[in-house]
Design a protein around this motif. Structure first.
Motif, mmCIF file in Angstrom:
data_model
loop_
_atom_site.group_PDB
_atom_site.id
_atom_site.type_symbol
_atom_site.label_atom_id
_atom_site.label_comp_id
_atom_site.label_asym_id
_atom_site.label_seq_id
_atom_site.Cartn_x
_atom_site.Cartn_y
_atom_site.Cartn_z
ATOM 1 N N ASN A 159 -18.115 9.958 70.353
ATOM 2 C CA ASN A 159 -17.422 9.961 68.880
ATOM 3 C C ASN A 159 -15.940 10.684 68.796
ATOM 4 O O ASN A 159 -15.045 9.808 68.300
ATOM 5 C CB ASN A 159 -18.233 10.365 67.774
ATOM 6 C CG ASN A 159 -19.601 9.538 67.630
ATOM 7 O OD1 ASN A 159 -19.478 8.395 67.815
ATOM 8 N ND2 ASN A 159 -20.453 10.257 66.798
ATOM 9 N N ALA A 180 -13.794 8.008 70.510
ATOM 10 C CA ALA A 180 -13.783 6.912 69.648
ATOM 11 C C ALA A 180 -12.552 7.144 68.532
ATOM 12 O O ALA A 180 -12.169 6.262 67.886
ATOM 13 C CB ALA A 180 -14.864 6.464 68.987
ATOM 14 N N GLY A 181 -12.468 8.401 68.233
ATOM 15 C CA GLY A 181 -11.742 8.806 67.189
ATOM 16 C C GLY A 181 -12.492 8.650 65.679
ATOM 17 O O GLY A 181 -11.959 8.821 64.620
ATOM 18 N N LEU A 182 -13.879 8.839 65.827
ATOM 19 C CA LEU A 182 -14.525 8.667 64.634
ATOM 20 C C LEU A 182 -14.717 10.024 64.218
ATOM 21 O O LEU A 182 -15.139 10.367 62.937
ATOM 22 C CB LEU A 182 -15.947 8.148 64.780
ATOM 23 C CG LEU A 182 -16.125 6.442 64.950
ATOM 24 C CD1 LEU A 182 -17.403 6.249 65.509
ATOM 25 C CD2 LEU A 182 -15.834 5.833 63.607
ATOM 26 N N PRO A 227 -9.796 6.108 64.939
ATOM 27 C CA PRO A 227 -10.166 4.948 65.938
ATOM 28 C C PRO A 227 -8.644 3.786 66.192
ATOM 29 O O PRO A 227 -8.002 3.924 65.448
ATOM 30 C CB PRO A 227 -11.113 3.973 65.136
ATOM 31 C CG PRO A 227 -11.557 5.196 63.976
ATOM 32 C CD PRO A 227 -10.220 6.001 63.789
ATOM 33 N N VAL A 282 -16.329 0.072 70.671
ATOM 34 C CA VAL A 282 -17.494 0.903 70.963
ATOM 35 C C VAL A 282 -18.579 0.340 70.592
ATOM 36 O O VAL A 282 -18.606 -0.812 69.872
ATOM 37 C CB VAL A 282 -17.503 2.168 69.594
ATOM 38 C CG1 VAL A 282 -18.740 2.865 69.889
ATOM 39 C CG2 VAL A 282 -16.049 2.926 69.736
ATOM 40 N N PHE A 295 -22.927 0.153 69.979
ATOM 41 C CA PHE A 295 -23.789 1.399 69.657
ATOM 42 C C PHE A 295 -25.065 1.007 69.943
ATOM 43 O O PHE A 295 -25.492 -0.079 70.476
ATOM 44 C CB PHE A 295 -23.834 1.438 68.021
ATOM 45 C CG PHE A 295 -22.400 1.837 67.520
ATOM 46 C CD1 PHE A 295 -21.975 3.135 67.226
ATOM 47 C CD2 PHE A 295 -21.625 0.757 67.070
ATOM 48 C CE1 PHE A 295 -21.096 3.493 66.880
ATOM 49 C CE2 PHE A 295 -20.269 1.085 66.694
ATOM 50 C CZ PHE A 295 -19.956 2.698 66.335
ATOM 51 N N ASP A 314 -27.775 0.703 68.147
ATOM 52 C CA ASP A 314 -27.983 -0.624 67.386
ATOM 53 C C ASP A 314 -26.764 -1.334 67.301
ATOM 54 O O ASP A 314 -25.676 -0.971 67.261
ATOM 55 C CB ASP A 314 -28.184 0.083 65.809
ATOM 56 C CG ASP A 314 -29.003 -1.214 64.827
ATOM 57 O OD1 ASP A 314 -27.965 -2.131 64.697
ATOM 58 O OD2 ASP A 314 -29.854 -0.869 64.485
#
Lengths: 248, 278
Positions: B49, B52-54, B72, B78, B80, B82
């Motif tokens: 994360n 990813a920059g989240l 992001p 990305v 996930f 899910d």
């Protein structure tokens, strides 16, 4: 079809042999005659047009405002803290209770009755939208952010569509409330529309007219709620994958 | 090149402060396939994360080609666990939406990219299907197409195959390897499955728990395509040995200090939960 037939026969029997005289409880035949008569004179058409116009106008306003307010409540915690309890509290108030105030504020005008309709449906749409937006899986928002969605586009392209099933349910509920508020308003405050036709029937002692208007109200209500909203709701839930989860 | 320098991250909860990452330094070269491996709670997803920059680190710096990561961006896709596909869009529109957000303006170009990548994951036939009509494996294929279509430099994958059955996962391993060999993206792949890590990665970074840090950084010098037998098993055995102490640590914290491993219950045997199931 069979059930409807049985119901009509039962109604006819009660009207003929029941404890009330015919003029107080007319049978299906009398009601049909009255319906035909008010259709021919154009009285019914005008009343339906007036009522539907008010309904659509009020409903359009409360949908737009309700969805906006709901999204804001869901995403801004300070706003939720400030007006959240107020929204829930006012939701418990039957909208017709606004009529005295509305008459004071807007006078004996269309605005007063529109106000009652808006107050009837606005808050239920707001509350449904708020909970639908808050229930949007964070996964969608995170995925959209990694793809580069920000601000307005995040709302219009991701959060609102993700919340749509819940919003549609709220819109359906709001429609029902708007319809009921309008009828209550028109009954109390006489200015055209189906409600006024009901009052007129009562004042003339013409129960066939009263019942024919009731039949029209039932048909209109069923038509919009079941056929229009029911189908839209079903299709949205299927598309979003909720229908499957319920079946499983 | 992705460079992580002394990255630390902690979360505060009612039970106290939890140091998820402590002084993690890592360099990932362009075109490398790196697997981040570790038991639950070792901070491997947090690390992803951050890249990813989240999320932002408490301390330390993250940079791509010397430029610090600030949020992001379309250079990093990305995927996930899910699929996170949008159910209100068809398969085709899901991939297209990713392109649109990444700034592809030309509609014809978008359409042709959608076609290329849906064909690459063999789902062109299902282009007009909706998400609820797809199986778990198909959803992840669409998610892969959506991630690859904007031509990112880095592909970040957070346990993308963990929820799939073993057969589907096997097939996707082969396909992912093929796609990676053809495109040579930098891939950071998070997993708790040792075999998956060894099978896919150029390099396996084993992480330790509480606090999360790098415990072992092992290059996997095996030719591709790799199967589950032979040399893969050799690497798996070596990494499992390191992983054992970490799993025991997690168990002790989750259950009790009195927890005693039953003989053969902790990694090392191929039937155990960690790394099993392939």
């Amino acid at each position: 079809m069979l059930a409807v037939g049985a119901l009509l026969i039962g109604w006819a029997c009660i009207s003929r042999f029941g404890p009330w005289p015919r003029y107080m409880l007319p049978g299906p035949g009398g009601v049909a005659l009255s319906l035909g008569h008010s259709l021919r004179t154009g009285e019914l058409g005008r009343a339906v047009a007036t009522s539907l116009y008010r309904l659509f106008a009020g409903y359009a306003m409360s949908s737009a405002a309700g969805i906006t307010l709901g999204v804001m409540l869901a995403r801004l915690s300070w706003l939720r803290a400030a007006v959240g309890p107020l929204v829930v509290g006012l939701q418990a108030l039957p909208s017709i209770c606004w009529l005295p105030l509305a008459l004071l504020w807007f006078g004996l005008s269309e605005k007063a009755i529109l106000f009652v309709v808006v107050m009837g449906s606005l808050l239920s749409i707001t509350i449904a939208t708020e909970s639908a937006v808050r229930a949007v899986p964070t996964m969608y928002i995170r995925a959209a952010r990694t793809m580069g969605a920000r601000r307005l586009r995040l709302y219009t392209r991701v959060i609102l569509p993700a919340a749509l099933p819940g919003i549609v349910t709220g819109l359906k509920l709001g429609w029902t409330f708007a319809w009921r508020s309008l009828m209550a308003g028109e009954l109390l405050y006489v200015a055209g529309g189906l409600g006024q036709l009901l009052t007129l029937g009562r004042e003339l002692g013409d129960m066939a007219k009263v019942m024919s208007v009731m039949v029209v109200i039932v048909i209109l209500g069923l038509g919009f709620e079941r056929i229009l909203f029911g189908n839209v709701e079903k299709r949205v839930r299927e598309r979003w994958g909720y229908a499957q989860a319920e079946a499983a | 090149m992705i460079a992580l320098d002394n990255v630390s991250k902690h979360f505060t909860s009612k039970r106290g402060t939890h140091h998820v990452l402590s002084d993690v330094s890592l360099t990932i070269d362009e075109g490398q396939f790196v697997c981040l491996l570790g038991p639950s709670g070792c901070g491997k997803s947090t690390l992803l994360n951050l890249i990813a920059g989240l999320d932002t680190p408490d301390q330390g710096t993250l940079a791509i080609d010397g430029k610090p990561i600030a949020g992001p961006g379309p250079d990093r896709s990305v995927m996930f666990q899910d699929s996170a596909l949008f159910p209100w869009l068809s398969v085709r529109r899901n991939v297209d939406f990713g392109l649109e957000l990444a700034g592809f303006r030309d509609k014809d170009e978008r359409a042709s990219r959608v076609e290329t990548f849906l064909k690459k994951v063999q789902l062109w036939r299902f282009r007009d299907a909706y998400v609820h009509e797809l199986s778990g494996g198909m959803k992840q294929r669409v998610a892969l197409a959506r991630a690859l279509a904007p031509d990112p430099r880095v592909l970040l994958m957070d346990e993308p195959f963990a929820a799939l059955d073993a057969q589907t996962r096997d097939v996707l391993h082969v396909e992912l390897t093929e796609i990676w060999r053809a495109t040579r993206k930098t891939v950071v792949f998070v997993t708790h499955n040792v075999r998956e890590a060894v099978r896919l990665g150029d390099r396996v970074v084993l992480m330790a728990t509480r606090p999360g840090r790098v415990k072992l950084d092992e290059p996997i010098a095996l030719a591709r395509p790799r199967t589950n037998e032979g040399d893969v098993a050799h690497y798996v055995g070596r990494i499992m040995k390191e992983l054992r102490t970490e799993v025991e640590k997690v168990m002790r914290e989750e259950i009790d200090d009195a927890w005693q491993p039953a003989p053969g219950a902790v990694p090392g045997s191929s039937s155990s939960g960690v790394g099993g199931g392939i």
